[in-house]
Scaffold this active site. Structure first.
Site, PDB file in Angstrom:
ATOM      1  N   ASP A   1     -11.538   2.632   3.008  1.00  0.00           N
ATOM      2  CA  ASP A   1     -11.817   1.204   2.808  1.00  0.00           C
ATOM      3  C   ASP A   1     -13.305   0.966   2.548  1.00  0.00           C
ATOM      4  O   ASP A   1     -13.693  -0.066   2.014  1.00  0.00           O
ATOM      5  CB  ASP A   1     -11.431   0.424   4.083  1.00  0.00           C
ATOM      6  CG  ASP A   1     -10.110  -0.317   3.925  1.00  0.00           C
ATOM      7  OD1 ASP A   1      -9.710  -0.550   2.772  1.00  0.00           O
ATOM      8  OD2 ASP A   1      -9.501  -0.656   4.949  1.00  0.00           O
TER       9      ASP A   1
ATOM     10  N   LYS B   1       0.843  -1.201   0.000  1.00  0.00           N
ATOM     11  CA  LYS B   1       0.000   0.000   0.000  1.00  0.00           C
ATOM     12  C   LYS B   1       0.879   1.251   0.000  1.00  0.00           C
ATOM     13  O   LYS B   1       0.637   2.196  -0.747  1.00  0.00           O
ATOM     14  CB  LYS B   1      -0.917   0.005   1.235  1.00  0.00           C
ATOM     15  CG  LYS B   1      -2.073  -0.983   1.126  1.00  0.00           C
ATOM     16  CD  LYS B   1      -2.851  -1.093   2.428  1.00  0.00           C
ATOM     17  CE  LYS B   1      -3.874  -2.228   2.334  1.00  0.00           C
ATOM     18  NZ  LYS B   1      -4.549  -2.514   3.596  1.00  0.00           N
TER      19      LYS B   1
ATOM     20  N   GLN C   1      -4.806  -1.614   9.558  1.00  0.00           N
ATOM     21  CA  GLN C   1      -4.569  -2.949   9.007  1.00  0.00           C
ATOM     22  C   GLN C   1      -5.088  -4.015   9.981  1.00  0.00           C
ATOM     23  O   GLN C   1      -4.740  -4.015  11.157  1.00  0.00           O
ATOM     24  CB  GLN C   1      -3.064  -3.138   8.745  1.00  0.00           C
ATOM     25  CG  GLN C   1      -2.719  -4.438   8.057  1.00  0.00           C
ATOM     26  CD  GLN C   1      -3.294  -4.544   6.646  1.00  0.00           C
ATOM     27  OE1 GLN C   1      -3.199  -3.617   5.847  1.00  0.00           O
ATOM     28  NE2 GLN C   1      -3.920  -5.669   6.335  1.00  0.00           N
TER      29      GLN C   1
END
Ligand code: NAP
Length: 302
Positions: free
Chosen positions: A121, A54, A98
């Protein structure tokens, strides 16, 4: 005839180039770039490798990127305070935590603490609700389903009026992609069926699909005789079925297989995604797209 391959690796490059150009233009006109923070708790090797990818992608497209590593023993209260700090930091447009988090931390509480307008997200209940309403309400579609829709559109597959069958009803893939495909609007307007483990006659449903989206996590579940000739097949499944030695690095790597019997399906479908190299590369790409979108919302450009 062999189906057209819809390659996520190629579509990713197209989209990342578009994002890079847009970031450059915004920087020139407004003096700001998208800011993305990735919060990693502990040292889970799989999490480290996702986060590294990422960060690499965020740097490539010109984002301001903050990697915030927290110790395995960080308290829930401290983590919530950290999120609150980033929620109030105007230079941050996207906040990622995460997963998985250590057991002493309530994952749901942490994810729900992220400002929905920075939840790139797209899993915050507010964003799930916005997705359900559709149209202009949608801010951040969840990344894997958004990648699937983008692949279908960029492959030139007609979605309006199409029979879409989604295998799987998870909150991260099946339910959101089904919802997105039935919305009124471009890249959607489909007639959607969702099938799962309690569905009677899975094969009969799949055989009706003009667009078959498979996210079950069962290697080779979809047989070639379940596929309508000429259909578009999107295989979301990523299943580790063994190990092999990489020709490039000499290291052991996982052998991955999708949920569709690819070699046989390719002879029947009109278009199909491979595994690996299909849907996989799209998730982080769409995360970048959502983060750019978040900055554009804050500047009144979207
Ligand atoms: P999940 O939460 O395990 O959900 C799987 C769904 O498939 C469930 O709804 C389940 O039905 C259904 N299912 C399982 N076996 C079935 C069968 N034999 N017949 C019919 N339906 C069946 O999985 P997920 O998180 O959605 O992920 C699915 C796959 O996509 C996995 O291989 C995962 O690794 C992959 N994935 C890839 C990406 C990416 O490429 N970026 C991202 C996310 C996921 P029930 O609800 O009835 O149990």
């Amino acid at each position: 005839m062999s189906a057209k391959l819809i390659k996520g690796t190629e579509i990713r490059e197209e989209i990342l180039e578009e994002i890079t150009a847009e970031v450059k233009e915004i920087k020139e006109k407004h003096g700001v770039v998208p800011g993305l923070v990735t919060i990693l708790v502990g040292q889970n090797p799989a999490s480290i490798s996702y986060v590294t990818l990422k960060i690499k992608t965020a740097n490539r497209v010109g984002f301001k990127e903050i990697q915030d590593n927290q110790s395995e023993t960080v308290s829930e209260a401290d983590l919530l305070a950290l999120i609150d700090r980033y929620n109030n930091d105007d230079s941050i447009n996207g906040i990622l935590v995460q997963l998985p988090l250590p057991k002493h931390i309530d994952e749901k509480k942490v994810l729900n603490a992220i400002d929905p307008d920075k939840d790139v997200d797209g899993f915050h209940p507010v964003n799930v609700g916005r997705l359900m309403i559709g149209g202009d309400e949608v801010k951040f579609p969840p990344c894997t389903p958004a990648g699937i829709q983008e692949m279908i559109v960029r492959a030139g597959v007609e979605t309006s009026g199409a029979e879409v069958v989604v295998v799987g009803r998870s909150n991260i893939v099946g339910k959101p992609i089904a919802n997105m495909m039935l919305q009124k609007g471009p890249g959607a307007n489909s007639t959607v069926t969702v099938v799962h483990t309690r569905t009677r006659d899975l094969a009969a449903h799949c055989l009706r699909a003009d667009i078959l989206i498979v996210a079950a996590g069962v290697p080779g579940l979809v047989k070639p005789e379940w596929i309508k000739p000429g259909a578009c097949v999107i295989d979301v499944g990523v299943n580790r079925v063994g190990e092999k030695v990489s020709e490039k690095t000499g290291k052991k790597i996982a052998v991955l297989k999708g949920d569709v019997d690819f070699d046989a399906a390719r002879e029947i479908a009109g278009a199909i995604t491979p595994v690996p190299g299909g849907v996989g590369p799209m998730t982080i790409t769409m995360l970048m797209k959502n983060t750019l979108k978040s900055l554009k919302f804050s500047l009144g450009l979207a």
